[in-house]
Write a protein that holds these residues in place. Structure first.
Motif, short mmCIF file in Angstrom:
data_model
loop_
_atom_site.label_atom_id
_atom_site.label_comp_id
_atom_site.label_asym_id
_atom_site.label_seq_id
_atom_site.Cartn_x
_atom_site.Cartn_y
_atom_site.Cartn_z
N ALA A 125 -75.18 4.70 12.44
CA ALA A 125 -74.35 4.88 13.64
C ALA A 125 -72.90 5.17 13.27
N LEU A 126 -72.48 4.68 12.12
CA LEU A 126 -71.11 4.90 11.66
C LEU A 126 -70.78 6.38 11.53
N LYS A 127 -71.78 7.19 11.21
CA LYS A 127 -71.57 8.63 11.05
C LYS A 127 -71.15 9.26 12.37
N ASN A 128 -71.62 8.69 13.48
CA ASN A 128 -71.29 9.23 14.81
C ASN A 128 -70.12 8.51 15.46
N GLU A 129 -69.88 7.25 15.06
CA GLU A 129 -68.80 6.47 15.66
C GLU A 129 -68.07 5.65 14.60
N PRO A 130 -66.95 6.18 14.07
CA PRO A 130 -66.21 5.50 13.01
C PRO A 130 -65.67 4.13 13.40
N LEU A 131 -65.47 3.88 14.69
CA LEU A 131 -64.91 2.61 15.12
C LEU A 131 -65.86 1.43 14.90
N ILE A 132 -67.11 1.71 14.57
CA ILE A 132 -68.03 0.63 14.22
C ILE A 132 -67.52 -0.14 13.00
N ALA A 133 -66.75 0.53 12.15
CA ALA A 133 -66.22 -0.13 10.95
C ALA A 133 -65.05 -1.06 11.27
N ASN A 134 -64.49 -0.96 12.47
CA ASN A 134 -63.37 -1.83 12.83
C ASN A 134 -63.80 -3.30 12.87
N LYS A 135 -62.88 -4.19 12.47
CA LYS A 135 -63.13 -5.62 12.64
C LYS A 135 -62.24 -6.22 13.73
N GLN A 136 -61.40 -5.38 14.32
CA GLN A 136 -60.63 -5.74 15.51
C GLN A 136 -60.38 -4.46 16.30
N PHE A 137 -60.11 -4.64 17.59
CA PHE A 137 -59.96 -3.49 18.47
C PHE A 137 -58.76 -3.74 19.40
N TYR A 138 -57.79 -2.83 19.35
CA TYR A 138 -56.68 -2.95 20.30
C TYR A 138 -56.18 -1.56 20.67
N TYR A 139 -55.56 -1.48 21.84
CA TYR A 139 -55.14 -0.20 22.41
C TYR A 139 -53.97 -0.51 23.34
N GLY A 140 -52.87 0.19 23.14
CA GLY A 140 -51.70 -0.15 23.94
C GLY A 140 -50.65 0.92 23.95
N THR A 141 -49.54 0.58 24.58
CA THR A 141 -48.42 1.49 24.70
C THR A 141 -47.14 0.69 24.87
N THR A 142 -46.01 1.37 24.80
CA THR A 142 -44.73 0.74 25.07
C THR A 142 -44.00 1.53 26.16
N LEU A 143 -43.24 0.81 26.96
CA LEU A 143 -42.42 1.40 28.01
C LEU A 143 -40.97 1.06 27.74
#
Length: 221
Positions: free
Chosen positions: A170-188
């Protein structure tokens, strides 16, 4: 309504060059009025708005807000106080960083808004990888939609160099499987802090991140 005045940022600017207990105690009443009380009220408002959409968020602002005092036991920096106000808004507040939720931080430099499943346990991480592997297209749909990419860009986090054999295909199709944490953000920009519609603005970011947060919640719970 505006929860904050210009003195919110001004307080932290002055604390930057007076980061000691003597100055803080002399300005404690100002801190209570300009920083602590409005931030607590703001986080409480956000929780109320979230509860309208997700009744699992039965939590108080005090359970979400991080203390201002720094833990300096293992740090070379012995400054007494953080230079920002922050909170982790999830179903279990700040105490459980493995549960998906929203992190906010207000400082004189910017506002940080972040969705995250930040410190999943080994078992939780295995469940997340299994969920991604079982529905790679569905997972990718959540992070490739236009609104998510416009607000947050991409999903980030530390990566494991090795992952279990069962997920390598599955890693070949979705590299984020290798992540051990997940975050997504922005600054204003910092002037956003005094915006009269700040609560509505923050909620727009929460609504965008919540489908991905729900994906992680469903996987680990």
């Amino acid at each position: 309504m505006s929860y904050f005045t210009d003195d919110f940022s001004e307080f932290f600017k002055e604390l930057t060059v007076n980061n000691n207990t003597e100055w803080f105690h002399a300005n404690k009443e100002r801190y209570e009025k300009s920083v602590k009380e409005p931030f607590e009220a703001f986080v409480e408002k956000i929780i109320e708005e979230i509860c309208i959409l997700d009744t699992d968020y039965q939590i108080t602002s005090k359970e979400c807000i991080f203390r201002l005092h720094r833990d300096v036991r293992f740090s070379k920096d012995k400054s007494s106080y953080k230079l920002f106000s922050s909170a982790a808004i999830s179903t279990n507040g700040r105490k459980n960083k493995s549960l998906p939720g929203m992190y906010i931080r207000f400082s004189p430099e910017n506002i940080t808004i972040m969705g995250r499943c930040y410190q999943p346990s080994s078992l939780q991480l295995h469940k997340i990888r299994a969920a991604i592997s079982a529905d790679t297209k569905g997972f990718r749909f959540l992070i490739d939609n236009e609104d998510f990419k416009e607000k947050f860009g991409s999903v980030r986090g530390e990566i494991n160099k090795r992952i279990p054999k069962e997920f390598q295909s599955a890693l070949k199709n979705e590299p984020l499987i290798a992540n051990k944490q997940f975050y997504y953000g922005t600054t204003l920009p910092p002037e956003t802090i005094t915006n009269h519609n700040l609560d509505s603005l923050i909620m727009e970011y929460w609504k965008t991140m919540q489908p991905l947060n729900n994906f992680f919640n469903k996987a680990i719970l």
